[in-house]
Design an enzyme around this catalytic site. Structure first.
Site, short mmCIF file in Angstrom:
data_model
loop_
_atom_site.label_atom_id
_atom_site.label_comp_id
_atom_site.label_asym_id
_atom_site.label_seq_id
_atom_site.Cartn_x
_atom_site.Cartn_y
_atom_site.Cartn_z
N SER A 1 1.93 7.90 -6.90
CA SER A 1 1.14 8.51 -5.89
C SER A 1 1.47 7.89 -4.30
CB SER A 1 0.09 7.11 -6.43
OG SER A 1 -1.04 7.49 -5.26
N GLU A 2 1.14 8.90 -3.18
CA GLU A 2 2.15 8.65 -2.19
C GLU A 2 1.71 7.87 -1.36
OE1 GLU A 2 -1.56 11.96 -1.70
OE2 GLU A 2 -0.67 11.28 -3.73
N ASN A 3 0.79 6.42 -1.66
CA ASN A 3 0.40 5.25 -1.26
C ASN A 3 1.02 4.02 -1.95
OD1 ASN A 3 -1.35 5.75 -3.68
ND2 ASN A 3 -2.45 3.60 -3.04
#
Length: 214
Positions: free
Chosen positions: A46-48
């Site tokens: 997940s890019e977070n």
């Protein structure tokens, strides 16, 4: 509607290989994690800042969320890291596949999925980086929006990226983007080729080996 989305998610999941590092966009693509074929295990990124993300679960820790701020689980061995590291992984070509939704895709593989002019949006998110950094880009979406085609000859909304989409999977079929155009490779049995073409805003190339949607 939920049945159609599940159909799309299940078919998109079949494009993944055991051990793949995969990023799932918000909305329909998140359903892929819950519809993997038996024997397939993937590593969700997940890019977070999560590697080893699990399925969406309502009872998970509300402090652990995906990029769409939805509560998710974290698998044993999962890792948390800052956004700089996360995007270094994405931009460095370490994501095997990204599955994301779209507002529009055109016959050149161009993608528009982040804004409708005049409407408020929280931002582009990681889409621009993902579709240029991932090894395979799969658009999973409903074929039309209120009857209007989402697969077009040319996108009319602001681009996310150009010549980036490899496959399009909708409730009507599976399409591959090629240099010659969009090739319809699989069709859901409830539709005819004419049905799919009429719901599409560009001319489709019909594969010589057209088969039922798996």
């Amino acid at each position: 509607m939920e049945e159609l989305k599940t159909r799309i998610a299940k078919r998109a999941a079949r494009e993944l290989n055991d051990g793949d590092v995969v990023n799932l966009g918000i909305g329909l693509p998140t359903m892929v994690a819950n519809n993997l074929p038996e024997g397939i295990s993937i590593i969700l990124q997940s890019e977070n800042g999560i590697m080893g993300m699990g399925e969406k679960k309502d009872e998970t820790d509300p402090n652990i969320v995906n990029a769409g701020a939805q509560p998710v689980s974290i698998l044993p061995g999962g890792q948390f890291f800052d956004s700089a590291t996360s995007f270094a992984l994405i931009r460095g070509g370490h994501v095997d596949a990204t599955i994301l939704g779209a507002l529009q895709v055109d016959e050149h593989g161009n993608l528009s999925n982040w804004i409708i002019p005049g409407k408020m949006v929280p931002g582009m998110g990681g889409a621009m980086d993902l579709v240029t950094g991932a090894k395979k880009v799969i658009v999973a979406m409903l074929h039309t929006q209120k009857g209007a085609p989402k697969i077009l000859k040319e996108c009319t909304l602001p681009y996310t990226a150009l010549h980036c989409v490899d496959m399009i999977i909708t409730e009507m079929g599976v399409m591959r983007v090629t240099e010659k155009g969009i090739v319809l490779e699989e069709i859901h049995p409830v539709y005819s080729v004419e049905d799919v073409q009429n719901a599409t805003g560009c001319n489709l190339i019909i594969s010589e080996h057209l088969s039922p949607m798996q």
